[in-house]
Motif scaffolding. Structure first.
Motif, PDB file in Angstrom:
ATOM      1  N   ALA C 385       0.828  -1.198   0.000  1.00  0.00           N
ATOM      2  CA  ALA C 385       0.000   0.000   0.000  1.00  0.00           C
ATOM      3  C   ALA C 385       0.861   1.245   0.000  1.00  0.00           C
ATOM      4  CB  ALA C 385      -0.908  -0.010   1.226  1.00  0.00           C
ATOM      5  N   ASP C 386       0.244   2.321  -0.449  1.00  0.00           N
ATOM      6  CA  ASP C 386       0.955   3.584  -0.492  1.00  0.00           C
ATOM      7  C   ASP C 386       1.034   4.199   0.902  1.00  0.00           C
ATOM      8  OD1 ASP C 386       2.353   4.997  -2.356  1.00  0.00           O
ATOM      9  OD2 ASP C 386       0.797   6.521  -2.600  1.00  0.00           O
ATOM     10  N   THR C 387      -0.014   4.007   1.683  1.00  0.00           N
ATOM     11  CA  THR C 387      -0.020   4.531   3.046  1.00  0.00           C
ATOM     12  C   THR C 387      -0.460   3.430   3.995  1.00  0.00           C
ATOM     13  OG1 THR C 387      -2.328   5.194   2.950  1.00  0.00           O
ATOM     14  CG2 THR C 387      -0.709   6.818   2.227  1.00  0.00           C
ATOM     15  N   LEU C 388      -0.163   3.622   5.242  1.00  0.00           N
ATOM     16  CA  LEU C 388      -0.548   2.614   6.226  1.00  0.00           C
ATOM     17  C   LEU C 388      -2.066   2.551   6.372  1.00  0.00           C
ATOM     18  CD1 LEU C 388       2.168   3.135   8.951  1.00  0.00           C
ATOM     19  CD2 LEU C 388       1.920   1.241   7.347  1.00  0.00           C
ATOM     20  N   GLU C 389      -2.707   3.715   6.285  1.00  0.00           N
ATOM     21  CA  GLU C 389      -4.162   3.737   6.389  1.00  0.00           C
ATOM     22  C   GLU C 389      -4.789   2.846   5.338  1.00  0.00           C
ATOM     23  OE1 GLU C 389      -2.236   6.325   6.440  1.00  0.00           O
ATOM     24  OE2 GLU C 389      -2.876   7.851   7.877  1.00  0.00           O
ATOM     25  N   GLU C 390      -4.259   2.984   4.147  1.00  0.00           N
ATOM     26  CA  GLU C 390      -4.726   2.176   3.039  1.00  0.00           C
ATOM     27  C   GLU C 390      -4.572   0.693   3.378  1.00  0.00           C
ATOM     28  OE1 GLU C 390      -3.457   4.282  -0.732  1.00  0.00           O
ATOM     29  OE2 GLU C 390      -2.807   2.232  -1.098  1.00  0.00           O
ATOM     30  N   ALA C 391      -3.408   0.360   3.898  1.00  0.00           N
ATOM     31  CA  ALA C 391      -3.111  -1.030   4.221  1.00  0.00           C
ATOM     32  C   ALA C 391      -4.125  -1.564   5.228  1.00  0.00           C
ATOM     33  CB  ALA C 391      -1.700  -1.148   4.781  1.00  0.00           C
ATOM     34  N   ILE C 392      -4.342  -0.776   6.270  1.00  0.00           N
ATOM     35  CA  ILE C 392      -5.238  -1.241   7.318  1.00  0.00           C
ATOM     36  C   ILE C 392      -6.659  -1.364   6.778  1.00  0.00           C
ATOM     37  CG2 ILE C 392      -6.229  -0.654   9.565  1.00  0.00           C
ATOM     38  CD1 ILE C 392      -3.555   0.845  10.101  1.00  0.00           C
ATOM     39  N   GLY C 393      -7.051  -0.360   6.022  1.00  0.00           N
ATOM     40  CA  GLY C 393      -8.423  -0.335   5.548  1.00  0.00           C
ATOM     41  C   GLY C 393      -8.764  -1.451   4.591  1.00  0.00           C
ATOM     42  N   LEU C 394      -7.831  -1.804   3.740  1.00  0.00           N
ATOM     43  CA  LEU C 394      -8.167  -2.739   2.665  1.00  0.00           C
ATOM     44  C   LEU C 394      -7.911  -4.200   3.021  1.00  0.00           C
ATOM     45  CD1 LEU C 394      -6.689  -0.794  -0.387  1.00  0.00           C
ATOM     46  CD2 LEU C 394      -9.106  -1.262   0.010  1.00  0.00           C
ATOM     47  N   SER C 395      -7.022  -4.458   3.987  1.00  0.00           N
ATOM     48  CA  SER C 395      -6.554  -5.842   4.106  1.00  0.00           C
ATOM     49  C   SER C 395      -7.358  -6.728   5.028  1.00  0.00           C
ATOM     50  CB  SER C 395      -5.110  -5.893   4.584  1.00  0.00           C
ATOM     51  OG  SER C 395      -4.545  -4.651   4.622  1.00  0.00           O
ATOM     52  N   HIS C 396      -7.251  -8.005   4.717  1.00  0.00           N
ATOM     53  CA  HIS C 396      -7.700  -9.040   5.644  1.00  0.00           C
ATOM     54  C   HIS C 396      -6.547  -9.442   6.544  1.00  0.00           C
ATOM     55  CE1 HIS C 396     -10.478  -9.650   2.155  1.00  0.00           C
ATOM     56  NE2 HIS C 396     -11.357  -9.732   3.147  1.00  0.00           N
ATOM     57  N   THR C 397      -5.365  -9.430   5.947  1.00  0.00           N
ATOM     58  CA  THR C 397      -4.190  -9.856   6.692  1.00  0.00           C
ATOM     59  C   THR C 397      -3.066  -8.863   6.424  1.00  0.00           C
ATOM     60  OG1 THR C 397      -4.838 -12.102   6.149  1.00  0.00           O
ATOM     61  CG2 THR C 397      -2.674 -11.819   7.153  1.00  0.00           C
ATOM     62  N   ILE C 398      -2.314  -8.553   7.461  1.00  0.00           N
ATOM     63  CA  ILE C 398      -1.183  -7.651   7.280  1.00  0.00           C
ATOM     64  C   ILE C 398       0.074  -8.344   7.799  1.00  0.00           C
ATOM     65  CG2 ILE C 398      -0.150  -5.440   7.949  1.00  0.00           C
ATOM     66  CD1 ILE C 398      -3.018  -4.389   8.326  1.00  0.00           C
ATOM     67  N   ALA C 399       1.091  -8.356   6.968  1.00  0.00           N
ATOM     68  CA  ALA C 399       2.371  -8.888   7.431  1.00  0.00           C
ATOM     69  C   ALA C 399       3.346  -7.724   7.479  1.00  0.00           C
ATOM     70  CB  ALA C 399       2.872  -9.961   6.476  1.00  0.00           C
ATOM     71  N   VAL C 400       3.939  -7.470   8.650  1.00  0.00           N
ATOM     72  CA  VAL C 400       4.879  -6.367   8.779  1.00  0.00           C
ATOM     73  C   VAL C 400       6.287  -6.907   8.530  1.00  0.00           C
ATOM     74  CG1 VAL C 400       5.763  -4.528  10.236  1.00  0.00           C
ATOM     75  CG2 VAL C 400       3.387  -5.275  10.454  1.00  0.00           C
ATOM     76  N   ILE C 401       6.969  -6.280   7.595  1.00  0.00           N
ATOM     77  CA  ILE C 401       8.295  -6.761   7.210  1.00  0.00           C
ATOM     78  C   ILE C 401       9.334  -5.701   7.529  1.00  0.00           C
ATOM     79  CG2 ILE C 401       9.734  -7.477   5.271  1.00  0.00           C
ATOM     80  CD1 ILE C 401       7.050  -8.472   4.030  1.00  0.00           C
ATOM     81  N   LYS C 402      10.408  -6.177   8.166  1.00  0.00           N
ATOM     82  CA  LYS C 402      11.493  -5.248   8.460  1.00  0.00           C
ATOM     83  C   LYS C 402      12.800  -5.965   8.125  1.00  0.00           C
ATOM     84  CE  LYS C 402      13.696  -2.983  12.348  1.00  0.00           C
ATOM     85  NZ  LYS C 402      13.728  -2.974  13.804  1.00  0.00           N
ATOM     86  N   ASP C 403      13.636  -5.298   7.429  1.00  0.00           N
ATOM     87  CA  ASP C 403      14.923  -5.866   7.042  1.00  0.00           C
ATOM     88  C   ASP C 403      14.785  -7.279   6.475  1.00  0.00           C
ATOM     89  OD1 ASP C 403      16.019  -3.532   7.897  1.00  0.00           O
ATOM     90  OD2 ASP C 403      16.527  -4.302   9.891  1.00  0.00           O
ATOM     91  N   GLY C 404      13.760  -7.451   5.649  1.00  0.00           N
ATOM     92  CA  GLY C 404      13.620  -8.721   4.939  1.00  0.00           C
ATOM     93  C   GLY C 404      12.984  -9.839   5.740  1.00  0.00           C
ATOM     94  N   GLU C 405      12.584  -9.562   6.963  1.00  0.00           N
ATOM     95  CA  GLU C 405      11.964 -10.635   7.757  1.00  0.00           C
ATOM     96  C   GLU C 405      10.584 -10.205   8.236  1.00  0.00           C
ATOM     97  OE1 GLU C 405      14.551 -12.953  10.537  1.00  0.00           O
ATOM     98  OE2 GLU C 405      15.952 -11.341  10.032  1.00  0.00           O
ATOM     99  N   ILE C 406       9.694 -11.186   8.356  1.00  0.00           N
ATOM    100  CA  ILE C 406       8.362 -10.866   8.865  1.00  0.00           C
ATOM    101  C   ILE C 406       8.469 -10.665  10.379  1.00  0.00           C
ATOM    102  CG2 ILE C 406       6.015 -11.714   9.213  1.00  0.00           C
ATOM    103  CD1 ILE C 406       6.245 -13.195   6.596  1.00  0.00           C
ATOM    104  N   GLN C 407       8.092  -9.467  10.819  1.00  0.00           N
ATOM    105  CA  GLN C 407       8.185  -9.160  12.243  1.00  0.00           C
ATOM    106  C   GLN C 407       6.914  -9.576  12.970  1.00  0.00           C
ATOM    107  OE1 GLN C 407      10.960  -7.811  13.632  1.00  0.00           O
ATOM    108  NE2 GLN C 407      11.875  -8.027  11.604  1.00  0.00           N
TER     109      GLN C 407
END
Lengths: 317, 389, 428
Positions: C385-407
């Motif tokens: 997503a372009d923004t986090l709001e977008e991500a939250i609003g549209l998704s069923h599932t969110i995977a947060v990735i940092k430095d190549g790993e799912i946090q």
């Protein structure tokens, strides 16, 4: 099409200088005087340039095709009224194979197309030298030469054949999947890739197709002067690429086409012919053509300036 | 390839490639005649003359028994030099040796290599050497000849030497020099053309690469002939660069421009004549407008027999290669004493054979279908006389 | 540079095939030139002096490409420090994400160096790693959407307070539209990533995408999200692990194989990877389905045009006709063309990389509508997503990735949406 007006204007200019210039007989002569072989080559390289690549192998390819054709033709009887007609399809096949090899060298070895094709051009020159030993093979079959000598509607037979070939080229360009793919690859290699096109395959096919047109160019050249030799394709590279660029096909790919090339070839030839008629010295003639390429090749407005793409994966153009 | 700068480079590349491609072609066709380019390059120098006299006395040496025989030239990949060396080999075989006994010194277009090869061979044979050589460029002839004379060996040169360098300044050791002049033969073909036209009307001309010496000489020959035929008009003369296709294009344009005014065509060589002929054929005019050419290629001979070409000129490199070696050899073994020969036997023009319809068939039989056997002791018979500067 | 501002870039600006000293003095070689000849000894000595400043003992004549990444970073710093000799006055050095590619120890080394160099120059440190920011800097400026939101002294700041400032307070509820979100079918797995890794990009990623699910990958730029998407589309082969699409394990990684498997990719750079400018709408639409719209290689142009008309109507694409040049359409309509390209081809796995970037509010809303409609149709969607709001609003599932790993994985079903704060906490 501004280019068409250009050709007419150039014609008018030269006819003012020399009133003989625009007679029908003369126009036919412009048509035949060395226009058709480079026209075929220019049509072939058009597809490559649409893809955003470049092919500089035409002189070698034409030489090889011409020499192979003539050798087989003379070996099988030396006249179209015998099995020697097989030399015609053989020549086309050789052209296709040559293009295939060219494309494979470019795509598989990841050598930029200008370098791959330039080298392949030299390979072709060397190969034809090897086959002929520097000699010329004469093809004097009256039936084959009727391409030049027979006239219908005031034009030599080969002009009509060339027109047919151009129609086929136009059909390939606009009515076939591969034609569409050339534009897609030239319009954006990444995008074509991201659309699931096998870009490498398209490129190789493009070079193969160009090879077929080079073979046709070779056949016309042999029909025209009755000689197949290493020098048969001499100067075709400059004339054909000049014509494509003057016709308005952008060197960075994605636009232009067969009709542009036809118009480009006509402009270049009218100017070329006109310069000879005016009696311009040879070195000035080449200079004028060079200037023409510079003028035609520059980006006209911002939209035509090639975008600089992020380099990811094989950058092949 | 995507930036404007890239496109510029590409255009340059195509220019460059054009140059390179044409180089290959020229190499095949014209390498032969390029030898002549340097012939007149150096002006006569008094200093040179003075230097030359120093060697006049040269080490007097009796005849050499069984000298090594060598031909020094550029390389053998083009037909012209191939013919030269084939002639040399023929001569070697004529004296009961094998082809392999002819030492090939290949200079690869380098005067330095040419000279150092000769020097190396001179010391290896201790001067027991008969050398035939084209020194690659004119200035190189002097050091080569001096090196040979110093060692008491014998040398005959072909094509390249400066005008101030003469065999007679070196006693017996500098045996002879041979070259060809195209002016005379070109004048002859032009004359044949004009006579066929009845001495009037207009012609067009197609020349070789403008800067090539043979192109200049042949044009001069045409001009000389035109002085004698004031009623002949030259409509236009353009360089078609020895190229068949270019010649055809230019001829087509001539037809456009001058139409029926054209009554004859002068071509500076055979390959261009083929293009001219095809441009005429496209207009149904093949065989109707007389054409003259130069070089005596097999195809040109055929065209003369078919009546589509009027005349051409053959320079016989085969004989030239053989006789140059023969002169050096026979001088070395003492068959003749060069210093007793007149100047025209030491500096002379090679033979040129004019081929017209009358003698084409004969010529073909003699030179194309078979290699003629020459009397390699008839040193000056076929020559066309002394070189004049 | 004349003003005494130097920059150390994340994307390093050293030229690989030059030597270290040539890089350090690039553009300023003149000081070593005498009579047109470069005094290499003098340059090497000067380079050694500069390298000593950053405590790097390497041969200045080494070719730069042979150095490790961390070493190159230090060379770059050394290069910037040549400003000391050239400029009078204060030196300011910009460090743009200098730590993103460094290992922990290397980061510590760099920090130690920066602390020592503080006597010589001021530093501006740009980073997405809050812990580093707090560790290294004296003052923090928080930026959001191109504006400075606030600045605080590090001594009084905490990670939480900074995160709150980054989130802001004006969360736009419009994006959520929870009532419009449909449940997906957890029984039908479309894509299964099993512990895929690719050095330098991502590590040990396991994810599954179900029919109708919108799965969003959240992370900072360069966190590895894009690489994961490109792997699913077959453009980058993972070094280990496997990708399974619709029950079949992928063996050949190529875009055309992915397309054949029903995967559609809507890239971030629309103009480069989305549409061919200069081609008409119908030509763009069938680009990914040449096989279907040609017979024996000959195009069925009539069918192509009919398809284009159908989708122009279906998605109300604002184009004059199916002949319209895609390059002349507005961004939102171009995006619709790209979407219809994949949807008309029957793709049921759609990878969306920043689909709303550069679009205005109305066009964005159109894209959201399309995403929801596809989800309702049972299409599996992986979204960056372009923004986090977008991500939250549209998704069923969110995977947060940092430095190549799912946090962290969040369930984003209606009613269970994570907050922006939750996401940012794991992102940085």
């Amino acid at each position: 099409m501004g280019a068409a007006t250009g050709a007419r204007r150039a014609g008018m200019f030269f006819s003012l200088v020399n009133p003989n210039f625009m007679s029908l007989r003369n126009f036919a002569r412009i048509g035949i005087s060395m226009t058709l072989p480079p026209l075929m080559v220019a049509v072939g390289v058009t597809f490559i340039i649409i893809m955003g690549s470049i092919d500089l192998s035409m002189e070698g390819a034409v030489a090889v095709c011409a020499v192979v054709f003539a050798a087989i033709f003379m070996w099988l009887g030396g006249t179209l009224a015998s099995w020697a007609w097989l030399a015609l399809p053989a020549c086309i096949v050789v052209g296709a194979l040559y293009g295939l090899l060219n494309g494979l060298v470019h795509v598989k070895l990841r050598i930029p197309s200008f370098m791959a094709s330039l080298s392949m051009g030299f390979v072709g020159i060397g190969l034809s030298l090897l086959m002929t030993g520097g000699d010329r093979i004469r093809v004097e079959d009256k039936i084959f030469r009727s391409l030049l000598t027979e006239r219908y509607f005031g034009f030599p037979l080969m002009v009509h054949v060339a027109l047919l070939v151009i129609l086929i080229a136009w059909f390939i360009q606009s009515r076939t999947a591969i034609g569409r793919n050339f534009y897609a690859v030239g319009g954006g290699e990444e995008l074509a890739h991201a659309s699931g096109l096998d870009v490498k395959r398209v490129r190789v096919l493009g070079f193969m197709l160009a090879g077929v047109f080079y073979a046709l160019g070779a056949l016309f050249a042999v029909a025209q002067i009755g000689i197949a030799e290493t020098a048969t394709g001499y100067n075709f590279m400059f004339v054909s690429i000049t014509s494509v660029v003057v016709g308005g096909t952008a060197l960075w790919g994605g636009n232009g086409g067969v009709w542009n090339t036809l118009v480009g070839v006509l402009i270049v030839n009218v100017i070329n012919n006109g310069m000879i008629v005016m009696g311009l010295p040879r070195y000035l003639q080449d200079g004028v053509l060079g200037l023409l390429v510079i003028l035609a090749g520059r980006p006209v407005d911002g939209s035509q300036i090639p975008r600089i793409r992020e380099v990811s994966g094989p950058c092949l153009s | 390839m995507t930036s404007p700068a890239g496109r510029g480079t590409q255009t340059e590349r195509s220019f460059q490639r054009e140059r390179e491609m044409s180089f290959i072609k020229k190499f095949i066709e014209q390498e032969a005649i390029n030898r002549r380019n340097f012939l007149f390059a150096s002006a006569m120098g008094a200093g040179g003359l003075a230097a030359a006299t120093m060697f006049k006395a040269g080490p007097a040496r009796a005849a050499i028994e069984d000298p090594a025989i060598a031909w020094s030239y550029r390389d053998r990949t083009n037909p012209y030099w191939n013919a030269i060396v084939s002639g040399g080999e023929s001569f070697v075989e004529s004296i009961g040796k094998s082809k392999a006994d002819l030492i090939n010194l290949i200079n690869e277009g380098s005067s330095e290599k040419s000279l150092s090869d000769v020097k190396a061979l001179l010391s290896k044979t201790n001067g027991k050497l008969a050398l035939a050589i084209d020194t690659n460029d004119s200035p190189n002839a002097r050091p080569v000849v001096e090196a040979v004379a110093e060692k008491g060996a014998f040398v005959s040169t072909l094509w390249n030497k400066t005008a101030d360098l003469h065999p007679w300044d070196f006693g017996d050791n500098y045996v002879s020099h041979m070259a060809w002049s195209d002016v005379g033969p070109a004048e002859q073909t032009a004359t044949i053309l004009f006579k066929a036209m009845g001495g009037k009307d207009a012609i067009v001309g197609l020349g070789g690469i403008a800067s090539n010496n043979p192109a200049i000489e042949r044009r001069n020959g045409l001009d000389n002939a035109m002085k004698k035929f004031p009623d002949i008009q030259l409509l236009d003369y353009q360089a078609a660069d020895w190229d068949t296709q270019k010649a055809a294009t230019i001829m087509a344009s001539y037809l456009t421009r001058f139409g029926d005014e054209i009554k004859g065509v002068f071509c500076a060589n055979d390959t261009m004549a083929y293009g001219v002929l095809e441009a005429l054929r496209a207009e149904g005019l093949a065989g109707q407008i007389p054409i003259v050419a130069y070089d005596g290629n097999a195809q040109a001979v055929d065209l003369i027999m078919a009546g589509e070409l009027l005349a051409t000129v053959y320079t016989n490199p085969y004989w030239g290669g053989g006789i140059t070696a023969a002169l050096a050899y026979h001088a070395a073994i003492g068959t003749f004493k060069p210093s007793e020969e007149p100047h025209e036997h030491r500096e002379f023009n090679g033979p040129t054979i004019l081929i017209t319809k009358d003698d084409a068939e004969n010529f073909k039989k003699q030179y194309v279908d078979a290699t003629p056997s020459y009397d390699w002791k008839d040193f000056w018979g076929p020559s066309t006389g002394a070189i004049t500067y | 540079m004349d003003k005494g501002v130097g920059m150390v870039f994340q994307e390093q600006s050293l030229i690989g095939n030059l030597t270290v000293m040539e890089n350090i003095f690039l553009g300023f070689e003149r000081q070593f030139v005498k009579f047109g000849i470069v005094d290499w000894k003098k340059m090497a000595a000067a380079a050694r002096y500069q390298l000593a400043k950053v405590k790097l003992s390497i041969d200045p004549k080494m070719v730069t490409s042979k150095l490790s990444f961390a070493q190159r970073q230090l060379v770059e710093l050394a290069k910037v420090l040549t400003l000391e000799e050239r400029v009078h006055g204060d030196l300011v050095i910009l460090l743009d994400e200098p730590t993103s590619v460094l290992a922990k120890e290397e980061v510590q080394l760099l920090f130690k160096l920066v602390r020592e160099l503080r006597s010589r120059a001021s530093f501006i440190f740009v980073s997405h790693r809050l812990d580093e920011v707090l560790e290294l800097s004296d003052r923090v400026y928080v930026m959001k959407d191109g504006e400075v939101v606030d600045h605080v002294e590090t001594s009084v700041a905490t990670a939480e307070s900074i995160q709150h400032k980054m989130v802001g307070h004006d969360i736009n509820k419009e994006y959520y539209r929870e009532e419009k979100q449909f449940a997906y079918d957890p029984a039908k797995v479309l894509v299964e990533l099993d512990a895929i890794s690719l050095a330098g990009k991502y590590k040990d990623i396991s994810l599954s995408l179900h029919a109708g699910e919108v799965l969003t990958l959240v992370g900072t730029e360069g966190s590895g999200r894009e690489a994961i998407i490109r792997t699913i589309f077959g453009m980058q082969k993972p070094q280990s692990g496997s990708v399974t699409v619709k029950g079949r394990k992928i063996t050949t990684y190529s875009a055309d194989a992915a397309v054949a498997n029903g995967i559609g990719y809507i890239p971030r750079e629309r103009k480069i990877e989305g549409i061919v400018a200069g081609m008409s709408v119908y030509e763009n639409l069938t680009l990914s389905q040449m096989g279907r719209y040609s017979r024996f290689g000959f195009l069925r142009i009539g069918d192509e045009k009919a398809l284009a008309r159908e989708w122009i109507k279906k998605l109300s694409i604002k184009a004059s006709s199916e002949y319209a040049d895609c390059g002349n359409l507005s961004g939102g309509n171009q995006q619709k063309v790209v979407l219809s390209k994949w949807r008309s081809g029957g793709s049921d796995i759609i990878l969306l990389d920043h689909p709303t970037r550069g679009l205005d509010i109305g066009a964005k809303e159109d894209v959201y509508e399309m995403v929801r409609a596809m989800s309702a149709d049972g299409v599996g969607i992986i979204l960056i997503a372009d923004t986090l709001e977008e991500a939250i609003g549209l998704s069923h599932t969110i995977a947060v990735i940092k430095d190549g790993e799912i946090q962290k994985r969040f369930d984003g079903k209606p009613g269970h949406k994570p907050s922006l704060f939750d996401l940012i906490h794991y992102m940085i």
